[in-house]
Each structure stands twice: as structure tokens, then as C-alpha cells.
Design an enzyme around this catalytic site. Structure first.
Site, mmCIF file in Angstrom:
data_model
loop_
_atom_site.group_PDB
_atom_site.id
_atom_site.type_symbol
_atom_site.label_atom_id
_atom_site.label_comp_id
_atom_site.label_asym_id
_atom_site.label_seq_id
_atom_site.Cartn_x
_atom_site.Cartn_y
_atom_site.Cartn_z
ATOM 1 N N HIS A 113 -15.967 -40.768 -17.451
ATOM 2 C CA HIS A 113 -14.901 -41.345 -16.529
ATOM 3 C C HIS A 113 -13.568 -41.162 -17.199
ATOM 4 C CE1 HIS A 113 -12.283 -44.770 -15.548
ATOM 5 N NE2 HIS A 113 -12.335 -44.549 -14.448
ATOM 6 N N ASN A 115 -9.188 -41.695 -15.801
ATOM 7 C CA ASN A 115 -8.386 -42.331 -14.547
ATOM 8 C C ASN A 115 -6.972 -42.261 -15.341
ATOM 9 O OD1 ASN A 115 -6.975 -45.097 -13.242
ATOM 10 N ND2 ASN A 115 -8.037 -43.721 -12.000
ATOM 11 N N VAL A 116 -6.038 -41.791 -14.554
ATOM 12 C CA VAL A 116 -4.549 -42.256 -15.039
ATOM 13 C C VAL A 116 -3.920 -42.432 -13.659
ATOM 14 C CG1 VAL A 116 -4.454 -40.937 -17.151
ATOM 15 C CG2 VAL A 116 -4.444 -39.729 -15.035
ATOM 16 N N ARG A 117 -2.958 -43.433 -13.804
ATOM 17 C CA ARG A 117 -2.447 -44.101 -12.455
ATOM 18 C C ARG A 117 -1.134 -44.661 -12.775
ATOM 19 N NH1 ARG A 117 -6.633 -47.000 -13.984
ATOM 20 N NH2 ARG A 117 -6.399 -49.225 -14.554
ATOM 21 N N HIS A 152 -14.010 -40.166 -29.865
ATOM 22 C CA HIS A 152 -12.975 -41.184 -30.056
ATOM 23 C C HIS A 152 -12.034 -40.441 -30.939
ATOM 24 C CE1 HIS A 152 -14.568 -45.168 -28.662
ATOM 25 N NE2 HIS A 152 -15.769 -44.335 -28.347
ATOM 26 N N HIS A 182 -23.341 -59.064 -16.328
ATOM 27 C CA HIS A 182 -24.605 -59.939 -15.738
ATOM 28 C C HIS A 182 -25.745 -59.259 -16.733
ATOM 29 C CE1 HIS A 182 -23.908 -55.823 -13.629
ATOM 30 N NE2 HIS A 182 -25.110 -55.899 -13.298
ATOM 31 N N GLY A 266 -8.062 -48.349 1.165
ATOM 32 C CA GLY A 266 -8.184 -46.921 0.909
ATOM 33 C C GLY A 266 -9.410 -46.335 1.687
#
Length: 307
Positions: A113, A115-117, A152, A182, A266
Site C-alpha cells: 500500500h 498513499n501520498v496526499r 525499510h 480488535h 467520495g
């Protein structure tokens, strides 16, 4: 470059190019082109904007690989975005980003995964406020020390120019965030995660965001190339599908990005492109002692320093 020179169009241009670079590289490995699905919010919707969803399904290397770009504007920040910024509750906003999840076919290749935002809003004083978030993390089904170390190392090197504190902070943040509370279990071996970030100023924070986005292919592709031809059978496939169920649980129950997208109105099809094509659940399944499946729980999912 002054703070005033950082414009949303500059960030959006970088993000669009990043999406294309990544999907071109993945398509070259898989031999299958991505379907491009440009979209635009309908007039009258509370949320306005556009994006491009790129999806590869049923390939020989990737069973499902989704990579989306979106740039949207709304009249009111959703609760997930003001959790740490209550002074901006109710503010109009603009959000843009690239988000991807790649689900490989071979169980020895890990899911990834990234993500950049950026989110921009107008504060009560009328001044623009923007902050950045993102990162990348690796979710193996069968653990390999050299894969985790490589991933890493690339993450560490990407943020090293922005301060010696960044990798330890973002690594720990990633371990904390991608955790199924959980089940008291990590989702994978982690990587980097940061959110609500603008401590380097708008320009410096954007530069760090670019460094993370640019490092993704270097972090992931060597692992794919090393593992994609590894032979596997029904046992490995069944374990992969079982562990994918944990991925689904995290994305639907805990992920702030999923919540932000759904709460802000969205595009649901794009928000849920992270879902695997197949997953399974088994009641109180336990791996056999001393098996490769047991090693995932004993040696890879517990928090540890990889570099």
C-alpha cells in the site's frame, strides 16, 4: 521558493505524473495494461472534482492492482479530517492524492500500500492552511528477512534528508496505525506513515511527500522480481486468502482514508479499489507449529526494528 509559490496545481501535477510512472512500471512487469477510468463528480453533488482510477485485474503477476488519483473540493471537512484539527471543523476544503494497493497472485509476493496526499482548507482567520500525509507499508503472507530489510532501508533513506528523526517517528507511527486493535495484531511489517504534517512548511513538507512517492518503486519492485516465480500450491493460496481477510478488516474498520472518502461523499468505486478480488475467513484458524505460516505471526508481525 517562497511559501506563496506552492499552489494546488503544482501538487496535482506531481501526483498525476506519479500515478502514471507507477502504473507504467507495474504494467511492464505484469504484461497487462491498466484500465484507465477518468471520472468527474456530477453537477450538484456536495463534493466536486475529478480523478483517474487505474486498475489492473486478472494479470499473471497481479491479481488486482489499483492506483487512483483524485482532486476534490467540498464545503465542509468530514470528521475524519478534523480529528486532530478541531479548529477547522466546518471549513471548506480541497483534497488531492494518489493511493494504491497491489494484490499479487503469488502468495510469496507481499501486498503493498502507498498513499501520498494533501488537504487544504481556509482557517477561521481567512488564511489558507494545508497539510500532508501518506506513506507506504508492506504486508507479506510469507515473511522474508531480506524483503523487510530492503523495504525499510528505502523508506529510511527517502526521508533521511528531512531530519534524522523522521524515519524512527514515521516507522513507529506506521506500526501504531496499521494495527488491528480488535485482533491485537499488526497488518504487516510496516514502513512509513505520517499525517497532518506541515512542520517543514508547505514547500518543505511537499518536498518530503515527493521523496516518499518517488521511493515507492525502488522499495517494492525488487521484492516482486525476487519472489514472483516462486512455486506455490493450494496450502499457500489458502493462507494468502485468509490473511487478505485481515486486510479487508483493517481497511473497513480502522482506515482513516477510507472513512474520509466515504464521509465526504467520495466516489465509492475508487475508494474501495484497495479491496482484494478474493479473501476468506476461518473460525479460530491456527497455523501448524513450526510452519512457515506460524513464522509470519512469530517473527514478522510483532513490532521490531528492521534497519
Amino acid at each position: 521558493m517562497s511559501e506563496a509559490t506552492l499552489q494546488p496545481a503544482q501538487v496535482a501535477g506531481y501526483l498525476r505524473a506519479l500515478q502514471n510512472r507507477i502504473t507504467d512500471a507495474i504494467a511492464a512487469i505484469d504484461g497487462t495494461p491498466f484500465l484507465r477510468d477518468p471520472w468527474e463528480k456530477a453537477p450538484g453533488d456536495a463534493l466536486q472534482g475529478q480523478g483517474v482510477t487505474q486498475i489492473l485485474e486478472g494479470g499473471p503477476v497481479f491479481e488486482r492492482a489499483g492506483c487512483g488519483f483524485s482532486q476534490v473540493r467540498g464545503p465542509r471537512l468530514p470528521p475524519s479530517a478534523t480529528q486532530h484539527r478541531p479548529e477547522l471543523a466546518g471549513a471548506a476544503f480541497e483534497a488531492m492524492g494518489v493511493s494504491l494497493v497491489f494484490h499479487p497472485r503469488n502468495p510469496y509476493v507481499p501486498t503493498v500500500h502507498m498513499n501520498v496526499r494533501m488537504i487544504a482548507a481556509t482557517g477561521a482567520d481567512g488564511l489558507p492552511v494545508c497539510w500532508f500525509g501518506g506513506g507506504m507499508d508492506l504486508t507479506p503472507y510469507y515473511g522474508f528477512e531480506d524483503d523487510a530489510v530492503h523495504f525499510h532501508q528505502v523508506c529510511r533513506d527517502a526521508v533521511a534528508p528531512f531530519g534524522a528523526d523522521k524515519y524512527p517517528r514515521f516507522k513507529n507511527w506506521c506500526d501504531d496505525y496499521f494495527f488491528l486493535k480488535h485482533r491485537n495484531e499488526a497488518r504487516g511489517v510496516g514502513g512509513l506513515f505520517f499525517d497532518d504534517f506541515c512542520e517543514l512548511g508547505q514547500v518543505g513538507s511537499f518536498a518530503m511527500l515527493q521523496a516518499v512517492g518517488d521511493a515507492f518503486l525502488q522499495a517494492y519492485l525488487p521484492i516482486v522480481q525476487r519472489r514472483m516465480a516462486t512455486p506455490y500450491g493450494e496450502r499457500e493460496r489458502a493462507f494468502q486468502l485468509y490473511r487478505r481477510g485481515r486486510y479487508v478488516e483493517f481497511n473497513l474498520v480502522w482506515d482513516r482514508g477510507t472513512h474520509f472518502g466515504l464521509q465526504s461523499g467520495g466516489r465509492t468505486e475508487s475508494i474501495l479499489l484497495s479491496m482484494p478480488p478474493l479473501a476468506s475467513w476461518s473460525y479460530q484458524a491456527e497455523p501448524e507449529p513450526d510452519s512457515a505460516e506460524a513464522a509470519l505471526y512469530q517473527r514478522f508481525l510483532p513490532r521490531r526494528d528492521w534497519v
